[in-house]
Design an enzyme around this catalytic site. Structure first.
Site, mmCIF file in Angstrom:
data_model
loop_
_atom_site.group_PDB
_atom_site.id
_atom_site.type_symbol
_atom_site.label_atom_id
_atom_site.label_comp_id
_atom_site.label_asym_id
_atom_site.label_seq_id
_atom_site.Cartn_x
_atom_site.Cartn_y
_atom_site.Cartn_z
ATOM 1 N N GLY A 19 -41.838 27.053 -105.940
ATOM 2 C CA GLY A 19 -41.800 27.777 -104.772
ATOM 3 C C GLY A 19 -43.289 28.084 -104.441
ATOM 4 N N SER A 20 -43.365 28.752 -103.569
ATOM 5 C CA SER A 20 -44.909 29.132 -102.879
ATOM 6 C C SER A 20 -45.655 30.177 -103.885
ATOM 7 C CB SER A 20 -44.659 30.075 -101.318
ATOM 8 O OG SER A 20 -43.998 31.172 -101.917
ATOM 9 N N GLY A 57 -44.484 33.018 -106.646
ATOM 10 C CA GLY A 57 -45.072 33.393 -107.905
ATOM 11 C C GLY A 57 -45.666 34.392 -108.144
ATOM 12 N N GLU A 96 -44.118 26.685 -110.845
ATOM 13 C CA GLU A 96 -44.658 25.714 -110.171
ATOM 14 C C GLU A 96 -44.695 26.034 -108.806
ATOM 15 O OE1 GLU A 96 -45.584 22.792 -111.505
ATOM 16 O OE2 GLU A 96 -44.512 22.685 -113.436
ATOM 17 N N CYS A 139 -44.619 19.933 -102.382
ATOM 18 C CA CYS A 139 -45.742 20.491 -103.074
ATOM 19 C C CYS A 139 -46.782 19.610 -103.471
ATOM 20 C CB CYS A 139 -45.319 21.294 -104.427
ATOM 21 S SG CYS A 139 -44.664 20.432 -105.660
#
Length: 492
Positions: free
Chosen positions: A233-234, A238, A255, A289
């Site tokens: 995700g963003s 994270g 990730e 991403c």
């Protein structure tokens, strides 16, 4: 245009019936194609899921790895048999064009194939001991329950990257999908249950789905029974997840965001570069991403290349992603469109494609220097173009962002290509030559550095994240020599 004659909601209802999904509950799924509701799911119970996974681990960890691989092989068969309907559902719920949705399901199949082979290759090491009549080995054991948090833009493939490896490594899996794409997760679990039924003797709770929003995710992340949290995700997500997991000494595989660049050198094949730019910047409506967000182009070729990219952006087909002629579908929701407009203002070009959906044309923004919003990741099809004069300058621009996921260079100069791939070149986890930064094969480890999180998923030796390392020393002699020449003799 050639789109189905039935509505998005009708098509979704037919697919849910095909998968045997009730489509009921308190959590609503809306299609980005037209904004309409296409189904509902029921919120999960994090504590119950973690308890079941912990119990399953006690049994699954002792199943031989090749036998565990058999379950993943069966999952791959179920995915092959249901590739098209699952891809249809991905298109309806995530807004991807059909080709990309089919590719995402194929990616699931590919990682299953990879993991089946891996189940016989979880290799350790034999290590030379300094002590006579001693042998050292390194082996890998199952780690424990794995939590997979996935994002809307790859609603099924990212789960498969993690689940296929975790299962052959001996770990139960809990899946917390994006609340924007819950139906695709339900469909995958139908196929997983079919594989489990065919497998026959897997423990209850081995693979589970827990639907819900942020509170559900936090409860799962905080549970000490979860050995590894693999979160996609963003960067903001994270930053929230990692400290919570670290506080209980759990493991994280992150990730996160990307702000990916392409360098176009004087010797580059410009038409090849332009085609790569179009897919990398506009594919999945800029919601990957690995999307290309920064174009670093040499002064000598900037004018023709930028003109060609503007032409492609202006003419690329936008619309209903179910139409085979469409190359760019909708943004996931209104918030994504608002975020894009906040960044580029009146340069945003909305397209009236399907009522209720948010369709925007890719935007090319030329800047004199890298800075401001160019340093941030906006999950939309915005491409910034900046010019350079020397390769050292271009590499510095590539590296001068906080993210470090993917990068590429277009050049026919061997020295330039090798400098880009060298230690002093790109600082990203992925660095490509004469292909764009977007799109990856499952054979290589996927992930990046810096604020991208440092995690690696999918191929290569990414399997090690799902296991615990153990070093063993065996003394097969009759003496007890100590390492480093230490003496600890007992007086006679």
């Amino acid at each position: 245009m050639s789109v189905p004659q039935i509505s998005v909601a009708e098509e979704a209802a037919a697919l849910l019936r095909e998968f045997g999904i009730a489509g009921e509950g308190g959590l609503v799924s809306r299609s980005p194609i037209d904004g309409n509701e296409i189904g509902r799911v029921t919120e999960g119970n994090p504590a119950a899921a973690c308890a079941a996974a912990a119990a399953a681990f006690l049994e699954w960890r002792s199943v031989p790895a090749p036998r565990r691989g058999e379950l993943v092989r069966l999952l791959g068969e179920e995915l092959r048999a249901s590739k098209e309907p699952l891809a249809q559902l991905v298109t309806l719920e995530a807004g991807k064009i059909v080709s990309e949705s089919l590719g995402e399901v194929q990616e699931m199949i590919d990682i299953c194939d990879f993991a089946v082979g891996l189940s016989r290759q979880l290799y350790g090491l034999t290590i030379a001991s300094e002590r006579p009549d001693h042998r050292m080995i390194e082996q890998w054991h199952p780690l424990g329950p794995v939590l997979v948090i996935s994002a809307f833009n790859f609603p099924v493939a990212v789960w498969a990257w993690n689940a296929a490896l975790a299962l052959v490594c001996g770990d139960p899996v809990i899946w917390k999908p994006s609340e924007k794409t819950p139906l695709t997760a339900e469909a995958v679990m139908v196929l997983m249950r079919r594989a489990l039924d065919r497998f026959g003797d897997a423990p209850a709770g081995l693979v589970q789905l827990v639907q819900g929003g942020r509170e559900i995710g936090e409860a799962l992340v905080d549970d000490p029974r979860i050995a590894l949290v693999s979160a996609t995700g963003s960067t903001a997500m994270g930053r929230a997840v990692a400290p919570r997991v670290a506080a209980r000494f759990g493991r994280s595989l992150l990730e996160l965001g990307g702000n990916n660049a392409m360098i176009v050198a004087p010797s580059a094949d410009l038409e090849l570069a332009a085609r790569a730019i179009l897919f990398s910047a506009a594919g999945t409506a800029g919601q990957r991403c690995t999307t290309l967000r920064r174009l670093i182009v040499h002064d000598s070729v900037a004018e023709p290349l930028i003109a060609r990219v503007r032409e492609l952006f202006a003419t690329v087909t936008l619309g209903d992603p179910r139409d085979p002629a469409t190359l760019i579908g909708p943004l996931i929701d209104c918030a994504a469109g608002d975020a894009m407009e906040r960044v580029i203002g009146d340069q945003i070009e909305c397209v009236e494609a399907v009522a209720g959906g948010h369709y925007v044309r890719p935007a090319l923004v030329e800047v004199d220097a890298q800075g401001g919003t160019m340093l941030q990741e906006t999950f939309a099809p915005i491409l910034y173009a900046v010019r350079y004069t020397t390769l050292d300058e271009a590499i510095a621009l590539n590296n001068d962002v906080t993210q470090g996921l993917s990068s590429s260079i277009f050049t026919n100069d061997l020295r330039e290509a090798e400098r880009f791939l060298a230690a002093a070149g790109s600082d990203c986890g992925i660095a490509n030559v004469n292909i764009g930064p977007s799109g990856a094969e499952i054979g290589g480890a996927f992930g990046g550095e810096k604020e991208t999180g440092g995690g690696r998923e999918s191929g290569s030796d990414a399997w090690r994240a799902y296991m615990r390392r153990q070093t063993n020393t065996i003394n097969y002699g009759s003496d007890l020599p100590l390492a480093q020449g230490v003496r600890f003799d007992i007086a006679p």
